[in-house]
Design an enzyme around this catalytic site. Structure first.
Site, PDB file in Angstrom:
ATOM      1  NE  ARG A 222      -3.752  -2.185   2.417  1.00 36.54           N
ATOM      2  CZ  ARG A 222      -3.794  -3.176   3.367  1.00 36.54           C
ATOM      3  NH1 ARG A 222      -2.817  -2.819   4.286  1.00 36.54           N
ATOM      4  NH2 ARG A 222      -4.500  -4.058   3.308  1.00 36.54           N
ATOM      5  CG  PHE A 238     -10.797  -7.535  -5.999  1.00 34.84           C
ATOM      6  CD1 PHE A 238     -11.834  -8.485  -6.160  1.00 34.84           C
ATOM      7  CD2 PHE A 238     -10.185  -7.295  -7.305  1.00 34.84           C
ATOM      8  CE1 PHE A 238     -12.525  -9.043  -7.157  1.00 34.84           C
ATOM      9  CE2 PHE A 238     -10.349  -7.906  -8.383  1.00 34.84           C
ATOM     10  CZ  PHE A 238     -11.415  -8.961  -8.281  1.00 34.84           C
ATOM     11  CG  ASP A 261     -14.965  -5.611  -1.693  1.00 31.06           C
ATOM     12  OD1 ASP A 261     -13.596  -5.767  -1.538  1.00 31.06           O
ATOM     13  OD2 ASP A 261     -15.764  -6.427  -1.346  1.00 31.06           O
ATOM     14  CB  ALA A 290     -13.792  -7.088  -9.707  1.00 32.17           C
ATOM     15  CG  ASP A 310      -5.299  -7.027  -2.989  1.00 31.50           C
ATOM     16  OD1 ASP A 310      -5.056  -8.207  -3.177  1.00 31.50           O
ATOM     17  OD2 ASP A 310      -5.508  -6.688  -1.830  1.00 31.50           O
ATOM     18  CB  CYS A 350      -3.351 -13.502  -1.838  1.00 27.27           C
ATOM     19  SG  CYS A 350      -5.059 -13.628  -2.277  1.00 27.27           S
TER      20      CYS A 350
HETATM   21  N1  SAH Z   1      -7.323  -4.644  -1.203  1.00 24.69           N
HETATM   22  C1  SAH Z   1      -7.916  -4.952   0.190  1.00 24.69           C
HETATM   23  C2  SAH Z   1      -8.057  -6.411   0.531  1.00 24.69           C
HETATM   24  C3  SAH Z   1      -8.770  -7.299  -0.890  1.00 24.69           C
HETATM   25  S1  SAH Z   1      -9.246  -8.916  -0.269  1.00 24.69           S
HETATM   26  C4  SAH Z   1      -7.084  -4.400   1.251  1.00 24.69           C
HETATM   27  O1  SAH Z   1      -5.921  -3.530   1.070  1.00 24.69           O
HETATM   28  O2  SAH Z   1      -7.289  -4.562   2.229  1.00 24.69           O
HETATM   29  C5  SAH Z   1     -10.369  -9.191  -1.388  1.00 24.69           C
HETATM   30  C6  SAH Z   1     -11.635  -8.354  -1.512  1.00 24.69           C
HETATM   31  O3  SAH Z   1     -12.590  -9.017  -2.878  1.00 24.69           O
HETATM   32  C7  SAH Z   1     -12.695  -8.821  -0.724  1.00 24.69           C
HETATM   33  O4  SAH Z   1     -13.015  -7.654   0.139  1.00 24.69           O
HETATM   34  C8  SAH Z   1     -13.849  -9.487  -1.208  1.00 24.69           C
HETATM   35  O5  SAH Z   1     -15.102  -8.925  -0.728  1.00 24.69           O
HETATM   36  C9  SAH Z   1     -13.897  -9.041  -2.639  1.00 24.69           C
HETATM   37  N2  SAH Z   1     -14.406  -9.713  -3.378  1.00 24.69           N
HETATM   38  C10 SAH Z   1     -14.478 -11.064  -3.851  1.00 24.69           C
HETATM   39  N3  SAH Z   1     -14.937 -11.577  -4.855  1.00 24.69           N
HETATM   40  C11 SAH Z   1     -15.392 -10.126  -5.561  1.00 24.69           C
HETATM   41  C12 SAH Z   1     -15.956  -9.812  -6.732  1.00 24.69           C
HETATM   42  N4  SAH Z   1     -16.467 -10.693  -7.583  1.00 24.69           N
HETATM   43  N5  SAH Z   1     -15.742  -8.483  -7.253  1.00 24.69           N
HETATM   44  C13 SAH Z   1     -15.548  -7.505  -6.216  1.00 24.69           C
HETATM   45  N6  SAH Z   1     -15.058  -7.828  -5.151  1.00 24.69           N
HETATM   46  C14 SAH Z   1     -14.899  -9.067  -4.521  1.00 24.69           C
END
Ligand code: SAH
Length: 406
Positions: A222, A238, A261, A290, A310, A350
């Site tokens: 970040r 995300f 998200d 997304a 992410d 990840c």
């Molecule tokens: N970037 C964030 C962490 C992301 S974790 C940080 O810095 O803290 C992954 C995220 O993706 C979660 O919040 C989850 O709700 C979201 N997610 C999962 N599937 C998704 C989709 N199809 N579309 C949008 N968001 C999604």
């Protein structure tokens, strides 16, 4: 409960099949069922066992779980070292000391991962510290069996206000481990509790939030991304509780952030976080899938200077690898459609099963298909409180590529 384990000399012996010993002499901690020839006597779930090559040579001491594909998890390669409470105490001390060296004294708003399973020689245990609270996750039956001992040790060493247990998806099937989320010691963590990272304030829900509530592994990424965003329009896909987008605004002086998200609970906290950091005017949050939002933005002709991807783990199994790579491919392709020429793409994964070569290969394919050169400026990984064990490269799971896209 086995607070004091019997010495390894009296423990059941697990013999490997011929020519299967090398990874374990090389200190990989997971002995899969398929490598095992026999166990010389009955070993109960959670029991201390010793691992031996087919010729009988001692390799390591570990803990047994007849219900898991990871039949034995190894902890000590010193013959005669007992897996007793002193042993677990020493391992916890080393893990805690490393974080103390990295981040100095803890305070009520700092947080980090204190114990990262295999990477800290404690396969099956995760401990995150959030201010004065600890979040503990057991991912192996044998350490879960020793939970009173481990919680006692954590309480004595860290004197937290409370310890909250979180369980991981799929653990009941993989380990036959029955555990429920809930308060294990002391007081309940407040909902939300407050955390400061890179100078940005976050409200974290450690009880209901994803994983243990916050993704500490992206802390340095970040901050790194924030160095590319001054005056720029940023798309944070995300976004969860806002991590990348809020750091881009508050630390990096980005001009505007569009954050996406699918989880309303995450966005609710993200909006609160934006307000608490006085950047609410510069960030808009969209609840959407997304892929759909990226398509909508492209159709509307929207363009960004920086796009951050992410996504959650796209596969947990080898069988899902090819499909996951296709998922990353289409996601990155969609991101390029809304990225200005000369823009920055931050692409994370990840999924531990996706190797760096595979991921970069995917970026190459995206580049070729779109006709836009992609240059990697930074190949990044997980923050230092999630170290990588050189004996267990599965502990290196996070990839974060900061790229320039022509
Ligand atoms: N970037 C964030 C962490 C992301 S974790 C940080 O810095 O803290 C992954 C995220 O993706 C979660 O919040 C989850 O709700 C979201 N997610 C999962 N599937 C998704 C989709 N199809 N579309 C949008 N968001 C999604």
């Amino acid at each position: 409960m086995t607070a004091t384990a019997p010495p390894p000399t009296t423990a059941p012996r697990v013999y490997l099949k011929e020519r299967r010993a090398l990874p374990f002499f090389s200190r990989h901690p997971w002995v899969f069922a398929g490598a095992i020839d026999r166990v010389d006597r009955e070993a109960t779930p959670g029991a201390v066992v010793t691992l031996h090559a087919s010729d009988g040579k001692f390799i390591a001491a570990g803990l047994y779980n007849p219900h898991s594909q990871i039949r034995v998890r190894l902890y000590s390669w010193n013959e005669g070292e007992h897996l007793d409470s002193d042993f677990w105490s020493r391992r916890l001390d080393s893990a805690i000391a490393l974080r103390q060296n990295l981040y100095g004294d803890a305070n009520s708003e700092s947080g980090c991962r204190l114990v990262f399973s295999e990477a800290d020689g404690l396969s099956g245990l995760i401990v995150d510290r959030y201010g004065e609270w600890l979040l503990v996750q057991f991912t192996s039956l044998a350490l879960a069996d020793r939970r009173d001992l481990i919680l006692d040790l954590l309480e004595a060493k860290l004197r937290p206000q409370g310890i909250w247990l979180r369980t991981e998806k799929g653990i009941r099937e993989s380990e036959q481990l029955e555990l429920a989320d809930g308060l294990a010691r002391g007081a309940e963590p407040p909902r939300p509790l407050n955390l400061v990272e890179n100078g940005v304030q976050y409200a974290v829900d450690v009880q209901q939030g994803h994983k243990t509530g916050f993704y500490f592994d992206q802390r340095d990424n970040r901050a790194a991304v924030a160095r590319y965003v001054a005056g720029k329009r940023v798309l944070d896909v995300f976004c969860y509780t806002g991590g990348f987008g809020l750091t881009a605004l508050k630390v990096g002086n980005a001009r505007q952030v569009h954050a996406v998200d699918v989880s309303e609970a995450a966005l609710e906290l993200a909006r609160k976080n934006a307000a608490a950091n006085q950047v609410a005017d510069a960030i808009e949050f969209v609840k959407s899938d997304a892929f759909e939002e990226l398509e909508r933005l492209a159709a509307a002709g929207e363009l960004f200077d920086v796009v951050i991807l992410d996504p959650p783990k796209l596969t947990r199994h080898r069988a899902g690898l090819a499909k996951a790579l296709r998922g990353y491919h289409s996601l990155n392709q969609l991101a390029l459609n809304v990225l200005n020429p000369g823009g920055i793409l931050v692409s994370c994964s990840c999924s531990g099963l996706i190797g760096r070569d595979d991921f970069v290969g995917m970026l190459a394919a995206v580049s070729q298909r779109s006709g836009r050169p992609i240059q990697i400026l930074e190949s990044r990984g997980q923050a230092a409180d999630h170290p990588t064990s050189v004996h267990c490269l599965e502990t290196a799971y996070l990839k974060c590529y900061i790229c320039h896209v022509a």
